[in-house]
Design a protein around this motif. Sequence first.
Motif, PDB file in Angstrom:
ATOM      1  N   MET A 427      74.005  -5.503  22.654  1.00 42.01           N
ATOM      2  CA  MET A 427      73.161  -6.659  22.979  1.00 42.01           C
ATOM      3  C   MET A 427      72.174  -6.230  24.055  1.00 42.01           C
ATOM      4  N   LYS A 428      70.948  -6.002  23.622  1.00 45.58           N
ATOM      5  CA  LYS A 428      69.932  -5.475  24.535  1.00 45.58           C
ATOM      6  C   LYS A 428      69.340  -6.558  25.432  1.00 45.58           C
ATOM      7  N   LYS A 429      69.097  -7.746  24.857  1.00 40.56           N
ATOM      8  CA  LYS A 429      68.434  -8.801  25.619  1.00 40.56           C
ATOM      9  C   LYS A 429      68.967 -10.166  25.213  1.00 40.56           C
ATOM     10  N   ALA A 430      68.850 -11.104  26.121  1.00 41.11           N
ATOM     11  CA  ALA A 430      69.171 -12.502  25.829  1.00 41.11           C
ATOM     12  C   ALA A 430      68.377 -13.386  26.774  1.00 41.11           C
ATOM     13  N   GLY A 431      68.121 -14.602  26.348  1.00 43.97           N
ATOM     14  CA  GLY A 431      67.391 -15.527  27.210  1.00 43.97           C
ATOM     15  C   GLY A 431      67.371 -16.916  26.618  1.00 43.97           C
ATOM     16  N   VAL A 432      66.941 -17.887  27.412  1.00 44.35           N
ATOM     17  CA  VAL A 432      66.913 -19.275  26.965  1.00 44.35           C
ATOM     18  C   VAL A 432      65.490 -19.704  26.640  1.00 44.35           C
ATOM     19  N   VAL A 433      65.426 -20.704  25.779  1.00 43.65           N
ATOM     20  CA  VAL A 433      64.166 -21.287  25.333  1.00 43.65           C
ATOM     21  C   VAL A 433      64.240 -22.774  25.638  1.00 43.65           C
ATOM     22  N   ASN A 434      63.342 -23.287  26.464  1.00 41.41           N
ATOM     23  CA  ASN A 434      63.444 -24.690  26.869  1.00 41.41           C
ATOM     24  C   ASN A 434      62.809 -25.588  25.810  1.00 41.41           C
ATOM     25  N   MET A 435      63.473 -25.636  24.655  1.00 41.01           N
ATOM     26  CA  MET A 435      62.979 -26.411  23.516  1.00 41.01           C
ATOM     27  C   MET A 435      63.093 -27.913  23.757  1.00 41.01           C
ATOM     28  N   PHE A 436      64.099 -28.325  24.552  1.00 37.99           N
ATOM     29  CA  PHE A 436      64.377 -29.749  24.759  1.00 37.99           C
ATOM     30  C   PHE A 436      64.454 -30.066  26.252  1.00 37.99           C
ATOM     31  N   PRO A 437      63.317 -30.101  26.970  1.00 36.46           N
ATOM     32  CA  PRO A 437      63.359 -30.440  28.395  1.00 36.46           C
ATOM     33  C   PRO A 437      64.037 -31.784  28.653  1.00 36.46           C
ATOM     34  N   HIS A 438      64.725 -31.849  29.782  1.00 40.27           N
ATOM     35  CA  HIS A 438      65.410 -33.055  30.277  1.00 40.27           C
ATOM     36  C   HIS A 438      66.670 -33.392  29.501  1.00 40.27           C
ATOM     37  N   THR A 439      67.075 -32.512  28.577  1.00 46.56           N
ATOM     38  CA  THR A 439      68.359 -32.669  27.904  1.00 46.56           C
ATOM     39  C   THR A 439      69.212 -31.456  28.235  1.00 46.56           C
ATOM     40  N   SER A 440      70.504 -31.552  27.915  1.00 46.15           N
ATOM     41  CA  SER A 440      71.406 -30.428  28.174  1.00 46.15           C
ATOM     42  C   SER A 440      71.426 -29.437  27.012  1.00 46.15           C
ATOM     43  N   HIS A 441      70.633 -29.691  25.974  1.00 50.17           N
ATOM     44  CA  HIS A 441      70.589 -28.802  24.813  1.00 50.17           C
ATOM     45  C   HIS A 441      70.053 -27.428  25.222  1.00 50.17           C
ATOM     46  N   VAL A 442      70.759 -26.373  24.798  1.00 47.72           N
ATOM     47  CA  VAL A 442      70.376 -24.997  25.163  1.00 47.72           C
ATOM     48  C   VAL A 442      69.981 -24.228  23.903  1.00 47.72           C
ATOM     49  N   GLU A 443      68.703 -23.927  23.788  1.00 47.80           N
ATOM     50  CA  GLU A 443      68.202 -23.031  22.738  1.00 47.80           C
ATOM     51  C   GLU A 443      68.134 -21.637  23.346  1.00 47.80           C
TER      52      GLU A 443
END
Length: 476
Positions: A427-443
């Motif tokens: 696993m070379k890289k990982a990161g989050v995408v703020n697809m749903f601001p103000h929610t707890s959903h994690v993309e």
Amino acid sequence: MQEIFIDIKSLDMDGRGVGHLENEDGSPGKVIFVEGALPGERVSFETTRKKKNWEAGRLRTLQRASSMRVEPTCRHFGVCGGCSMQHLEPGAQVAMKGRVLEDNLKHIGKVKAEMIMRPMYGPTWDYRYRARLSVRNVPKKGGVLVGFHERGSSFVADITTCEILPDHVARLLVPLRELIGALSIINELPQIEVAIGEESTVMVLRIMAPLTPSDETLLKAFADQWGIHWWLQTKGPDTAQPYYPAPDGPGYKELYYTLPEFGIRMPFKPTDFTQVNHHINRVLVAKALRLLDVQPEDRVADLFCGLGNFTLPLATQAREVVGIEGSTALTTRALDNARANGLADKTAFSTRNLFEVTKGHLVALGKFDRMLVDPPRDGAMALAVALAELRETHEHLMPQRIVYVSCSPSTLARDAGILVHQAGYVMKKAGVVNMFPHTSHVESIGVFELGEKPVPASDNAACVPVDLPAASDAVA
């Protein structure tokens, strides 16, 4: 009754503050999850659910506030369940999501990415281009309600505005109440699906009784006044059809979104799955393709391809892209989109249940140089296992690089554990995408490169898949 105060140390995957009661000796005791509390705060709480090892509750008294606490923008925050984190500064929201991802990788997958990428940001308001609005006639509350569910409830929240919907849709919440209140099917219309494209806004009415001529007149007048398109859905999503304006009539505009960086125009139906946040989708597609590092001679697989959101951009860079999805209707529309964008000669689509994919299926598909995986919340465990088995007997067919786009950090972590410990990826890289601001959903997104062949699975204790914990158990 005396208030009990606790110190909040972290947030869980649902955006609740996590603290502990103290034992008599001062050591941490039962875990407490407090809705509305933030790390660094000292709070008292009102218990809403109690178990032997943990309790859940709502914030009662805020004795010490966090420096990350902000005043929620939406007047309905705390009642409406559409958002749960407006009281947390947006940058801190993303940092929390990054920690959730790293914790899941560590505790569930027993893996650690060599590099954590910078989060992908976008607009924090007016971003939600898809929504399912519930409709209820509640005379005790003055009539028809249109909106999201109340937090932790099946009741429809009494809201008159929404800060995460685009303004032209948010300002229709009250007019929609008035319209539906005037229809003969006021009690036979449970939901409205909203889908926004580049040139049109579609509202799909889920109707359980026929419209009267008077209803039809009211709906057409509303569409003309507010510039929206009506579709009607009588049963399942496949029954949704355009109603007004008619597709061959004046004023009708096709529903589509664009990926300008790749010259892609993507038509879709309002009931199709598309990303909620169009701005972030553009950023995500571009980032995923850079991470995949496709070369002109590469043959690429796009698994769980949907309408071709990644497939068509990939086809502008690769020799061939094979899109696979579980729905024939979706793969048919993906092929139509490929033709419309002049990419049919570089794409192929097939229908397969990827939750049951095996090594044999992968062998039959042949060699892929790169692979993009974008599964639903259930993840891609069968695929990860099939790749591990493929490594044992057909190593020459293994894709050199995999980019995994995830809407569930727990299933990404589970599948990452299989890819790393059994299939021999790094696993070379990982990161989050703020697809749903103000929610707890994690993309999130992970990048895997083929490494050394692992020891046989029977000798590798870390290979055994484990059941995913519930959100509260994972944090505790």
